[in-house]
Design a protein around this motif. Structure first.
Motif, PDB file in Angstrom:
ATOM      1  N   VAL A 262     -54.663 -51.883  40.161  1.00  0.00           N
ATOM      2  CA  VAL A 262     -54.940 -51.276  41.461  1.00  0.00           C
ATOM      3  C   VAL A 262     -54.266 -52.075  42.568  1.00  0.00           C
ATOM      4  O   VAL A 262     -54.468 -53.296  42.685  1.00  0.00           O
ATOM      5  CB  VAL A 262     -56.463 -51.193  41.717  1.00  0.00           C
ATOM      6  CG1 VAL A 262     -56.733 -50.531  43.067  1.00  0.00           C
ATOM      7  CG2 VAL A 262     -57.148 -50.410  40.593  1.00  0.00           C
ATOM      8  N   PHE A 263     -53.473 -51.383  43.362  1.00  0.00           N
ATOM      9  CA  PHE A 263     -52.783 -51.975  44.506  1.00  0.00           C
ATOM     10  C   PHE A 263     -53.491 -51.493  45.770  1.00  0.00           C
ATOM     11  O   PHE A 263     -53.484 -50.298  46.074  1.00  0.00           O
ATOM     12  CB  PHE A 263     -51.305 -51.577  44.501  1.00  0.00           C
ATOM     13  CG  PHE A 263     -50.509 -52.229  43.414  1.00  0.00           C
ATOM     14  CD1 PHE A 263     -49.694 -53.310  43.684  1.00  0.00           C
ATOM     15  CD2 PHE A 263     -50.603 -51.771  42.100  1.00  0.00           C
ATOM     16  CE1 PHE A 263     -48.970 -53.928  42.667  1.00  0.00           C
ATOM     17  CE2 PHE A 263     -49.886 -52.379  41.080  1.00  0.00           C
ATOM     18  CZ  PHE A 263     -49.064 -53.465  41.360  1.00  0.00           C
ATOM     19  N   THR A 264     -54.104 -52.417  46.486  1.00  0.00           N
ATOM     20  CA  THR A 264     -54.919 -52.060  47.641  1.00  0.00           C
ATOM     21  C   THR A 264     -54.116 -52.168  48.935  1.00  0.00           C
ATOM     22  O   THR A 264     -53.066 -52.817  48.986  1.00  0.00           O
ATOM     23  CB  THR A 264     -56.149 -52.970  47.732  1.00  0.00           C
ATOM     24  OG1 THR A 264     -55.742 -54.306  48.074  1.00  0.00           O
ATOM     25  CG2 THR A 264     -56.923 -52.997  46.416  1.00  0.00           C
ATOM     26  N   SER A 265     -54.655 -51.557  49.979  1.00  0.00           N
ATOM     27  CA  SER A 265     -53.974 -51.564  51.277  1.00  0.00           C
ATOM     28  C   SER A 265     -54.432 -52.679  52.196  1.00  0.00           C
ATOM     29  O   SER A 265     -53.690 -53.060  53.113  1.00  0.00           O
ATOM     30  CB  SER A 265     -54.183 -50.221  51.989  1.00  0.00           C
ATOM     31  OG  SER A 265     -53.460 -49.194  51.358  1.00  0.00           O
ATOM     32  N   HIS A 266     -55.648 -53.195  51.986  1.00  0.00           N
ATOM     33  CA  HIS A 266     -56.175 -54.160  52.958  1.00  0.00           C
ATOM     34  C   HIS A 266     -56.832 -55.395  52.349  1.00  0.00           C
ATOM     35  O   HIS A 266     -57.222 -56.291  53.091  1.00  0.00           O
ATOM     36  CB  HIS A 266     -57.175 -53.460  53.884  1.00  0.00           C
ATOM     37  CG  HIS A 266     -56.555 -52.406  54.741  1.00  0.00           C
ATOM     38  ND1 HIS A 266     -55.553 -52.683  55.659  1.00  0.00           N
ATOM     39  CD2 HIS A 266     -56.746 -51.063  54.806  1.00  0.00           C
ATOM     40  CE1 HIS A 266     -55.183 -51.563  56.258  1.00  0.00           C
ATOM     41  NE2 HIS A 266     -55.888 -50.562  55.751  1.00  0.00           N
TER      42      HIS A 266
END
Length: 287
Positions: A262-266
């Motif tokens: 999972v690549f998160t934004s924040h």
């Protein structure tokens, strides 16, 4: 950028393109449901309290596949008037230089895939040429859900209409904006948009298959790892409370069942991790 910002997953090379890191909100400000009792029960190792600042990152993800160069969202942009927040107003960030240090020029980008069209996800769509805002990525097609674009035609969008004028409209007028249906779809082979509304009307999470691996870009379904342990918590930025919770639980289950990265934004640190589940409880682990 350094090597720790680059991930090789199957035949995907994914680089974090950082704009800024900030701690403007406390736990209680970001999560209205953050009671002392729940914090003590779920985050004892972090020793988080209601007044603990939440560090958040603003960045984009550069995805290099054998066929294409993609950007997932474009951060906040430079020199843009954002009177509603000093975090985004008239920035002079190194984002564009960080992209070029990753070995990619703006003209090399083939597609910009948007999870949604908020201030910190569309800003580098355009740059100022001395007279007007023009597309930064001259050869790229931008993609978003139809609901995200439609929102800017509603009265609710009035306080943020400058985002449309300086970061979305110039791309659309250049013929570089495509929309997908709000139910999600496969836009390119192995690249799918999944509807995860709630934070915004047409928010999408994006998955990319790579051999035996799967990566997911979750956008603003979550703002920090606290929401993995407590998926019922919405951030103060969630527009539709019930839908946001449903989308978050879907994302957690989808990522866990499919063993996705999972690549998160924040999230800060590396911003990348895995989701596991034990005794009905989800947990986040940075990689």
């Amino acid at each position: 950028m350094n090597l720790s910002d680059v991930y090789q997953i199957g035949d995907l090379r994914i680089s974090k393109i950082t704009e800024q890191v900030f701690s403007a909100l406390s736990v209680a400000q970001l999560y209205p449901d953050a009671t002392p009792h729940l914090l003590e029960a779920t985050s004892s190792r972090e020793q988080m309290r209601q007044d603990t600042p939440v560090e958040m990152s603003i960045h984009s993800w550069l995805v290099e596949t054998p066929q294409h160069r993609l950007l997932i969202d474009t951060a906040s942009g430079n020199f843009k008037d954002r009177p509603f927040s000093s975090i985004f107003h008239q920035l002079q960030s190194p984002w564009l230089g960080n992209l070029e240090r990753a070995g990619v020029r703006p003209e090399d980008i083939d597609f910009v895939l948007h999870t949604h069209l908020h201030v910190d996800h569309v800003g580098w769509n355009t740059v100022w040429d001395g007279e007007k805002w023009v597309p930064t990525f001259a050869n790229a097609m931008h993609v978003c859900s139809q609901a995200e674009l439609d929102f800017y035609g509603t009265p609710a969008a009035a306080p943020r209409l400058m985002l449309f004028e300086d970061s979305i409209k110039p791309v659309r007028d250049a013929g570089q904006l495509a929309t997908i249906n709000n139910g999600g779809e496969e836009y390119l082979p192995g690249i799918k948009f999944h509807p995860t509304p709630g934070h915004s009307p047409g928010h999408m999470s994006i998955s990319i298959e790579s051999g035996d691996g799967l990566v997911v870009f979750c956008g603003d379904v979550m703002h920090s790892p606290l929401q993995v342990a407590l998926p019922q918590w919405n951030s103060v930025f969630c527009a539709e409370q019930v839908a946001a919770r449903v989308s978050r639980r879907w994302l957690l289950e989808y990522a866990e069942v499919n063993c996705a990265t999972v690549f998160t934004s924040h999230f800060t640190k590396c911003s990348v991790g895995h989701i596991t589940k034990a005794n009905g409880q989800y947990a986040w682990a940075f990689i």
